[in-house]
Design a protein around this motif. Sequence first.
Motif, mmCIF file in Angstrom:
data_model
loop_
_atom_site.group_PDB
_atom_site.id
_atom_site.type_symbol
_atom_site.label_atom_id
_atom_site.label_comp_id
_atom_site.label_asym_id
_atom_site.label_seq_id
_atom_site.Cartn_x
_atom_site.Cartn_y
_atom_site.Cartn_z
ATOM 1 N N SER A 1 0.816 -1.216 0.000
ATOM 2 C CA SER A 1 0.000 0.000 0.000
ATOM 3 C C SER A 1 0.853 1.271 0.000
ATOM 4 N N GLY A 2 2.169 1.128 -0.201
ATOM 5 C CA GLY A 2 3.033 2.317 -0.281
ATOM 6 C C GLY A 2 4.167 2.251 0.711
ATOM 7 N N PRO A 3 4.880 3.386 0.914
ATOM 8 C CA PRO A 3 6.004 3.409 1.842
ATOM 9 C C PRO A 3 5.534 3.121 3.265
ATOM 10 N N ALA A 4 6.307 2.352 4.002
ATOM 11 C CA ALA A 4 5.972 2.043 5.394
ATOM 12 C C ALA A 4 6.970 2.765 6.302
ATOM 13 N N ARG A 5 6.684 2.727 7.602
ATOM 14 C CA ARG A 5 7.534 3.432 8.547
ATOM 15 C C ARG A 5 7.956 2.471 9.655
ATOM 16 N N ALA A 6 9.262 2.389 9.879
ATOM 17 C CA ALA A 6 9.779 1.526 10.941
ATOM 18 C C ALA A 6 9.701 2.314 12.242
ATOM 19 N N GLU A 7 8.668 2.065 13.035
ATOM 20 C CA GLU A 7 8.379 2.929 14.191
ATOM 21 C C GLU A 7 9.512 2.985 15.216
ATOM 22 N N GLN A 8 10.281 1.902 15.302
ATOM 23 C CA GLN A 8 11.342 1.884 16.318
ATOM 24 C C GLN A 8 12.593 2.631 15.871
ATOM 25 N N SER A 9 12.654 3.052 14.601
ATOM 26 C CA SER A 9 13.868 3.676 14.070
ATOM 27 C C SER A 9 13.962 5.152 14.411
ATOM 28 N N GLU A 10 15.168 5.704 14.215
ATOM 29 C CA GLU A 10 15.402 7.141 14.318
ATOM 30 C C GLU A 10 15.187 7.771 12.954
ATOM 31 N N PHE A 11 14.733 9.014 12.931
ATOM 32 C CA PHE A 11 14.530 9.730 11.677
ATOM 33 C C PHE A 11 15.247 11.079 11.746
ATOM 34 N N THR A 12 15.701 11.568 10.584
ATOM 35 C CA THR A 12 16.374 12.863 10.552
ATOM 36 C C THR A 12 15.338 13.972 10.363
ATOM 37 N N ALA A 13 15.807 15.206 10.279
ATOM 38 C CA ALA A 13 14.899 16.339 10.075
ATOM 39 C C ALA A 13 14.228 16.285 8.708
ATOM 40 N N MET A 14 14.748 15.506 7.773
ATOM 41 C CA MET A 14 14.076 15.287 6.490
ATOM 42 C C MET A 14 12.993 14.214 6.634
ATOM 43 N N ASP A 15 12.912 13.626 7.814
ATOM 44 C CA ASP A 15 12.037 12.479 8.067
ATOM 45 C C ASP A 15 12.515 11.249 7.289
ATOM 46 N N TRP A 16 13.821 11.180 7.074
ATOM 47 C CA TRP A 16 14.421 10.013 6.441
ATOM 48 C C TRP A 16 14.928 9.090 7.552
ATOM 49 N N GLU A 17 14.639 7.790 7.423
ATOM 50 C CA GLU A 17 15.056 6.811 8.434
ATOM 51 C C GLU A 17 16.583 6.673 8.453
ATOM 52 N N VAL A 18 17.135 6.610 9.648
ATOM 53 C CA VAL A 18 18.574 6.346 9.787
ATOM 54 C C VAL A 18 18.766 4.841 9.722
ATOM 55 N N TYR A 19 19.404 4.363 8.653
ATOM 56 C CA TYR A 19 19.501 2.919 8.447
ATOM 57 C C TYR A 19 20.856 2.569 7.826
ATOM 58 N N PRO A 20 21.910 2.597 8.626
ATOM 59 C CA PRO A 20 23.258 2.377 8.087
ATOM 60 C C PRO A 20 23.463 1.008 7.433
ATOM 61 N N GLN A 21 22.764 -0.011 7.957
ATOM 62 C CA GLN A 21 22.914 -1.350 7.362
ATOM 63 C C GLN A 21 22.565 -1.335 5.869
#
Length: 444
Positions: free
Chosen positions: A308-328
């Motif tokens: 149904s579209g982009p999902a959000r990993a609720e436990q993750s950190e997000f930047t001011a752009m609302d981009w998920e921090v996901y180094p892996q």
Amino acid sequence: RPQPSVLTRHDFPAGFRFGVATSSYQIEGAAHEDGRGPSIWDTFCREPGRISDGSSGDIACDHYHRWPEDLDLIRSLGVDAYRFSVAWPRIQPTGSGAVNAAGLDFYERLVDGMLERGLSPYATLYHWDLPQALQDAGGWDNRETAHRFAEYARIFAERLGDRVRSYATLNEPWCSSILSYQIGEHAPGLRDRRAALSAAHHLLLGHGEAVLALRSVVQQAEVGIVLNLNPAYPATTSPADAAAARSFDGEFNRWFLEPLLVGEYPRDTWEAYGQDVPDVHPGDLQTIRQPLDFMGVNYYSRGLISASGPARAEQSEFTAMDWEVYPQGLTDLLVRLKTDYLVPPIYITENGAAYHDVLEGDDVHDTARVRYFETHLNAVRAAADQGVDVRGYFAWSLMDNFEWAHGYSKRFGLVYVDYGDQRRILKDSAKWYRSLASSEARDD
Ligand code: PNW
């Protein structure tokens, strides 16, 4: 308070280069000086509602006048290299024909300034500031623009080729096509998928023609392209989410990687696009698939995708752009490029994050950004340990700047810019990056 880096140059491959990156429209300002012609971003910024804070790059960081102190600043960070972009409308104000000598003179001063300070210049020829006159003729939807781009690349290399070894043709063709012609968030702000796919094809064609032009002018040139790649992860284990992630990957990543590295558009995505696919002339894909000396990868985040579209990993950190921090995602992406393609040596040409920075006296304690850089550099190192040939890393960005549709409201810099007086202030992340870049070099 600023913590020195635990990472050192010894954690990266021999000869690995550290740098910082910027782009012309985002930092230069001086939009009407020394014969620069108008670009599509000058036009776009004047359209009401396009830029969230109503700003433009007219003044930006005033780098056009402050470049000597900015190069001193880069030097003081201890880095090896500076990735900058060239404003096409400074070189050819109308995008074809007449060359503006003052524009070439500016980049010659800038490049000489880098060499005097021991910094290697990494030039990007197109970071989105298309001459407006070419847009008036259809922009990248017009096949002619590809030929004009190769001509401009030749003009630049004929003047600077004896001093600039590294050339990226395009920065992020996904942004200059899909984000600009289909999603409408960037200049020229259209909403037309057919036009977007035609623009993407002509960008890739222009890349191929520019590679040929650059190689014919500069024998020792290292030529590549910069892509923004978003590895796609299905939100759940359901087959529907897996299929959605695969189609996201096709549109975002494979649509650009495969013409360049394989010489074909991905079949599944081509079919999904139906009537909107581009007009590919015989020979185009051979032109596009030029051998490359490097692939530039810009990585900010992953795509977490559900049916149904982009999902959000609720436990993750997000930047001011609302981009998920996901180094892996960066490690996974680099390993996948090596596994799936005959990929040339890789540079991370951009990686970084916007946060809500607070200036306290002469300090910015941007601990979240320090953590972002540290975890992503560790992700690069992990990929290198798995055999990926990654040669360097450029932090985005040297300093806060004009963040496109967000204007000055999003700060990506290692260095804080006070737009009132153009003062540059090292954030803690700059001091952290300096401690890494200044660490003892490997001697092997
Ligand atoms: C890149 N998106 O832009 C650019 O190369 C930089 O000029 C920019 O400042 C930086 O990333 C931070 O945004 C992007 O919507 C802009 O997916 C938008 C997207 C991706 C990259």
